[in-house]
Design a protein around this motif. Structure first.
Motif, PDB file in Angstrom:
ATOM      1  N   LEU A 106       7.167  17.293   5.422  1.00 24.43           N
ATOM      2  CA  LEU A 106       8.342  16.924   4.550  1.00 24.43           C
ATOM      3  C   LEU A 106       9.098  15.749   4.674  1.00 24.43           C
ATOM      4  CD1 LEU A 106      10.092  20.321   4.488  1.00 24.43           C
ATOM      5  CD2 LEU A 106       8.810  19.312   2.486  1.00 24.43           C
ATOM      6  N   PHE A 107       9.236  15.481   5.878  1.00 22.75           N
ATOM      7  CA  PHE A 107      10.013  13.838   6.171  1.00 22.75           C
ATOM      8  C   PHE A 107       9.054  12.931   5.947  1.00 22.75           C
ATOM      9  CE2 PHE A 107      13.132  16.318   8.609  1.00 22.75           C
ATOM     10  CZ  PHE A 107      14.303  15.432   8.127  1.00 22.75           C
ATOM     11  N   LEU A 108       7.889  13.154   6.271  1.00 20.01           N
ATOM     12  CA  LEU A 108       6.666  11.842   5.928  1.00 20.01           C
ATOM     13  C   LEU A 108       6.533  11.859   4.530  1.00 20.01           C
ATOM     14  CD1 LEU A 108       4.698  10.204   6.600  1.00 20.01           C
ATOM     15  CD2 LEU A 108       2.882  11.740   6.792  1.00 20.01           C
ATOM     16  N   ALA A 109       6.705  12.934   3.724  1.00 21.51           N
ATOM     17  CA  ALA A 109       6.327  12.823   2.346  1.00 21.51           C
ATOM     18  C   ALA A 109       7.695  12.251   1.614  1.00 21.51           C
ATOM     19  CB  ALA A 109       6.212  14.180   1.619  1.00 21.51           C
ATOM     20  N   ALA A 110       9.062  12.444   1.910  1.00 17.75           N
ATOM     21  CA  ALA A 110      10.079  11.903   1.690  1.00 17.75           C
ATOM     22  C   ALA A 110      10.006  10.557   1.739  1.00 17.75           C
ATOM     23  CB  ALA A 110      11.346  12.481   2.284  1.00 17.75           C
ATOM     24  N   ILE A 111       9.728  10.090   2.781  1.00 20.41           N
ATOM     25  CA  ILE A 111       9.741   8.623   2.834  1.00 20.41           C
ATOM     26  C   ILE A 111       8.618   7.729   1.933  1.00 20.41           C
ATOM     27  CG2 ILE A 111       9.037   6.415   4.544  1.00 20.41           C
ATOM     28  CD1 ILE A 111      10.045   8.710   6.851  1.00 20.41           C
ATOM     29  N   LEU A 112       7.577   8.373   1.782  1.00 20.82           N
ATOM     30  CA  LEU A 112       6.443   7.644   0.875  1.00 20.82           C
ATOM     31  C   LEU A 112       6.937   7.959  -0.490  1.00 20.82           C
ATOM     32  CD1 LEU A 112       3.491   8.968   2.724  1.00 20.82           C
ATOM     33  CD2 LEU A 112       4.498   6.632   2.874  1.00 20.82           C
ATOM     34  N   TYR A 113       7.378   9.045  -0.903  1.00 21.49           N
ATOM     35  CA  TYR A 113       7.895   9.017  -2.325  1.00 21.49           C
ATOM     36  C   TYR A 113       9.138   8.075  -2.629  1.00 21.49           C
ATOM     37  CZ  TYR A 113       5.531  13.565  -2.972  1.00 21.49           C
ATOM     38  OH  TYR A 113       4.402  14.582  -2.897  1.00 21.49           O
ATOM     39  N   PHE A 114      10.031   7.836  -1.471  1.00 19.41           N
ATOM     40  CA  PHE A 114      11.040   6.971  -1.884  1.00 19.41           C
ATOM     41  C   PHE A 114      10.426   5.540  -2.038  1.00 19.41           C
ATOM     42  CE2 PHE A 114      13.780   3.631   0.211  1.00 19.41           C
ATOM     43  CZ  PHE A 114      14.849   3.681  -0.754  1.00 19.41           C
ATOM     44  N   ILE A 115       9.479   5.036  -1.038  1.00 21.61           N
ATOM     45  CA  ILE A 115       8.985   3.799  -1.171  1.00 21.61           C
ATOM     46  C   ILE A 115       8.477   3.455  -2.482  1.00 21.61           C
ATOM     47  CG2 ILE A 115       7.218   2.405  -0.298  1.00 21.61           C
ATOM     48  CD1 ILE A 115       7.769   3.707   2.353  1.00 21.61           C
ATOM     49  N   PHE A 116       7.337   4.606  -2.951  1.00 23.60           N
ATOM     50  CA  PHE A 116       6.677   4.393  -4.231  1.00 23.60           C
ATOM     51  C   PHE A 116       7.721   4.371  -5.388  1.00 23.60           C
ATOM     52  CE2 PHE A 116       3.024   4.951  -1.565  1.00 23.60           C
ATOM     53  CZ  PHE A 116       1.968   3.924  -2.198  1.00 23.60           C
ATOM     54  N   PHE A 117       8.645   5.069  -5.533  1.00 26.74           N
ATOM     55  CA  PHE A 117       9.676   5.152  -6.520  1.00 26.74           C
ATOM     56  C   PHE A 117      10.083   3.854  -6.693  1.00 26.74           C
ATOM     57  CE2 PHE A 117      14.014   5.407  -7.791  1.00 26.74           C
ATOM     58  CZ  PHE A 117      13.888   5.788  -9.272  1.00 26.74           C
ATOM     59  N   MET A 118      10.640   3.261  -5.636  1.00 28.30           N
ATOM     60  CA  MET A 118      11.317   2.099  -5.500  1.00 28.30           C
ATOM     61  C   MET A 118      10.179   0.782  -6.319  1.00 28.30           C
ATOM     62  SD  MET A 118      14.370   2.588  -4.855  1.00 28.30           S
ATOM     63  CE  MET A 118      15.005   1.147  -4.570  1.00 28.30           C
ATOM     64  N   LYS A 119       9.100   0.789  -5.750  1.00 22.67           N
ATOM     65  CA  LYS A 119       8.125  -0.018  -6.217  1.00 22.67           C
ATOM     66  C   LYS A 119       7.827   0.491  -7.799  1.00 22.67           C
ATOM     67  CE  LYS A 119       5.306  -0.683  -2.287  1.00 22.67           C
ATOM     68  NZ  LYS A 119       4.072  -0.651  -1.584  1.00 22.67           N
ATOM     69  N   ALA A 120       7.729   1.575  -8.289  1.00 21.20           N
ATOM     70  CA  ALA A 120       7.401   1.948  -9.726  1.00 21.20           C
ATOM     71  C   ALA A 120       8.744   1.547 -10.543  1.00 21.20           C
ATOM     72  CB  ALA A 120       7.375   3.396  -9.626  1.00 21.20           C
ATOM     73  N   THR A 121       9.777   1.568  -9.952  1.00 16.58           N
ATOM     74  CA  THR A 121      10.895   0.971 -11.003  1.00 16.58           C
ATOM     75  C   THR A 121      10.936  -0.419 -10.900  1.00 16.58           C
ATOM     76  OG1 THR A 121      12.469   1.528  -9.140  1.00 16.58           O
ATOM     77  CG2 THR A 121      12.245   3.351 -10.982  1.00 16.58           C
ATOM     78  N   LYS A 122      10.505  -1.030  -9.949  1.00 15.26           N
ATOM     79  CA  LYS A 122      10.391  -2.621  -9.758  1.00 15.26           C
ATOM     80  C   LYS A 122       9.386  -3.057 -10.979  1.00 15.26           C
ATOM     81  CE  LYS A 122       9.947  -6.535  -6.590  1.00 15.26           C
ATOM     82  NZ  LYS A 122       9.703  -6.676  -5.215  1.00 15.26           N
ATOM     83  N   ALA A 123       8.347  -2.456 -10.837  1.00 15.71           N
ATOM     84  CA  ALA A 123       7.034  -2.764 -11.771  1.00 15.71           C
ATOM     85  C   ALA A 123       7.556  -2.484 -13.201  1.00 15.71           C
ATOM     86  CB  ALA A 123       5.883  -1.966 -11.237  1.00 15.71           C
ATOM     87  N   ARG A 124       8.409  -1.558 -13.479  1.00 20.31           N
ATOM     88  CA  ARG A 124       8.698  -1.347 -15.072  1.00 20.31           C
ATOM     89  C   ARG A 124       9.486  -2.603 -15.520  1.00 20.31           C
ATOM     90  NH1 ARG A 124       7.639   3.910 -17.133  1.00 20.31           N
ATOM     91  NH2 ARG A 124       8.665   3.248 -18.705  1.00 20.31           N
ATOM     92  N   LYS A 125      10.301  -3.038 -14.405  1.00 21.19           N
ATOM     93  CA  LYS A 125      11.158  -4.003 -14.971  1.00 21.19           C
ATOM     94  C   LYS A 125      10.363  -5.454 -15.155  1.00 21.19           C
ATOM     95  CE  LYS A 125      15.517  -6.407 -13.289  1.00 21.19           C
ATOM     96  NZ  LYS A 125      16.127  -6.714 -11.945  1.00 21.19           N
ATOM     97  N   MET A 126       9.398  -5.493 -14.542  1.00 20.93           N
ATOM     98  CA  MET A 126       8.598  -6.786 -14.602  1.00 20.93           C
ATOM     99  C   MET A 126       7.904  -6.821 -16.084  1.00 20.93           C
ATOM    100  SD  MET A 126       7.710  -7.282 -10.590  1.00 20.93           S
ATOM    101  CE  MET A 126       6.395  -8.552 -10.924  1.00 20.93           C
ATOM    102  N   GLN A 127       7.587  -5.290 -16.353  1.00 28.78           N
ATOM    103  CA  GLN A 127       6.635  -5.308 -17.514  1.00 28.78           C
ATOM    104  C   GLN A 127       7.191  -5.974 -19.086  1.00 28.78           C
ATOM    105  OE1 GLN A 127       5.942  -1.203 -17.665  1.00 28.78           O
ATOM    106  NE2 GLN A 127       4.182  -1.267 -16.070  1.00 28.78           N
TER     107      GLN A 127
END
Length: 447
Positions: free
Chosen positions: A426-447
């Motif tokens: 659960l803690f491993l998944a939590a860290i990875l979901y957080f990282i990819f969410f921050m990347k996903a929202t950053k990518a949307r801003k650049m589109q």
């Protein structure tokens, strides 16, 4: 931290989430009632319910997760008032979700013929086999209900599915009382009666929500698009691309927890029954976190429909703040009242002793569970869900399941090791979901 900037999102998430929470609490009440009645009918039946429910949760959550892929798509369309397209997505979603559920059901039917080879106590098979088939029969009603539920959630209406589920819960509990113990002239069916009551309830709730969409006032704006075919392939593939990663994320996550039931069964009927009590009590926290996460995903999908990167991130953080508060409350309940609650489920002293000994690791994994639920739903709200599949596979299958076996069997920690291992995944998944969410929202801003 300036909490004022999150205030609109707090309001939206609470408004959307309260009905979801009420519905989830209703599900908890049914789960408690099921297990209390079955547990007092017999410890072997409680152990059998633990095995089948944990085993089937893998399949059911995969099907539910596939339907969850509709929510951000419908939410984005709702933000742009594209009602005809929403109706079309419901129609295509029903078809694709039904096909997916039939495939999963076929796999589960195949497994039925090998149940006696899964290492479970032989005396439980007389209870496991009929209950397994009844739960299998309920998969299609669950699938169809959830497609219509995602339509409601996507348009910001969380009340209708909740009201239907609550009414169904009342029917289910009443049916349990009659069929488990044989009241009012009914046969005493024990665990099989609990299964039949749940199956009947799932059929009723599916029928109710379908009638609301097809004939009710709330579905009127969407029925034109529902009845007029067009662009089937493109929309179908989009639903599949969004739904499949979410389905696999929930499949892998649930597989890790359900795999623990198989390992507990290797330890004997007492650890298996104790694990069922722990899982049911732990669901109290999970359901609260998921209600908030689900509401946050809807709120975030509205921002995604407007391509509002800042709004998406604020929505996610607002949801996380609310989830953390809920996590602290749930943990306090487990610490101070956990043993008393366990006593509701059984009078078996050995089961109660085994369950009471693992309260600490149960509380420990709550933060990881709350965090991974928040940011998994945040990713779902962006519709950029592909990373969820790989994160879940790595966290729960590559790391989680081996950790469960090593701690429980190799290290000899038994049930304590099983529950302790939940924190690793659960803690491993939590860290990875957080990282990819921050990347996903950053990518949307650049589109």
């Amino acid at each position: 931290m300036d909490f004022a900037k999150y205030k609109p999102h707090y309001k939206s998430i609470i408004f959307l989430g309260l009905p979801l929470l009420v519905g989830q609490l209703g599900n908890i009440a049914v789960g408690f009632a099921d297990n209390i009645m079955v547990g007092h009918h017999g410890t072997p039946e409680l152990a059998a319910a633990s095995f089948v429910n944990n085993f089937f949760n893998v399949a059911l959550f995969a099907c539910v997760g596939f339907a969850y892929g509709l929510t951000p798509l419908i939410g984005s369309l709702h933000a742009r008032n594209e009602n005809r397209r929403i109706g079309a997505y419901v129609r295509i979603g029903l078809r694709i979700n039904l096909i997916f559920t039939l495939l999963v059901s076929a796999i589960m039917l195949g497994i039925y013929f090998f149940l006696d080879r899964l290492g479970q106590p032989s005396e439980l098979m007389v209870f496991i086999r009929p209950y397994y088939l009844i739960v299998l029969a309920g998969m299609i009603p669950v699938c169809l209900f959830n497609v219509f539920a995602q339509w409601c959630f996507g348009i910001g209406n969380t009340v209708v599915p909740t009201a239907i589920l609550l009414a169904g819960n009342v029917v289910n509990i009443a049916g349990n009382y009659v069929l488990i113990f044989g009241h009012f002239g009914a046969p005493e069916l024990g665990l099989t009666g609990a299964g039949l009551s749940t199956l009947g309830t799932r059929i009723l709730t599916m029928t109710a929500i379908a009638l609301i969409f097809l004939y009710g006032r709330r579905g009127a704006a969407y029925r034109e698009g529902y009845r007029q075919p067009g662009h089937e392939a493109g929309r179908g593939s989009k639903i599949a691309r969004t739904g499949f990663p979410v389905a696999m994320q929930m499949f892998f996550e649930t597989a890790a927890f359900s795999g623990s039931a198989v390992i507990a069964g290797l330890l004997g009927a007492i650890p298996l029954a104790a694990l069922q009590i722990i899982v049911v009590i732990g669901m109290f926290g999970f359901c609260i976190y998921y209600s908030i996460g689900g509401a946050m995903a809807i709120d975030l999908s509205f921002a995604a429909g407007r391509t509002d990167n800042t709004g998406m991130r604020r929505s996610a953080w607002a949801g996380y703040h609310l989830t953390l508060v809920s996590m602290l409350a749930a943990s306090a309940l487990f610490i101070f009242c956990g043993r008393d609650i366990m006593g509701w489920f059984t009078d078996d002293a050995a089961v109660l002793t085994a369950a009471g000994a693992v309260i600490f690791p149960m509380v420990l994994y709550q933060l990881g569970d709350a965090t991974q639920i928040t940011f998994a739903n945040a990713l779902r709200g962006t519709s950029q869900v592909t990373p969820m599949l790989f994160i879940a596979f790595f966290s729960y299958v590559i790391v989680g399941l081996p950790a469960t076996y090593v701690l429980a069997i190799t290290a000899g920690l038994g049930l304590y090791g099983i529950v302790l291992s939940f924190s690793a995944s659960l803690f491993l998944a939590a860290i990875l979901y957080f990282i990819f969410f921050m990347k996903a929202t950053k990518a949307r801003k650049m589109q």
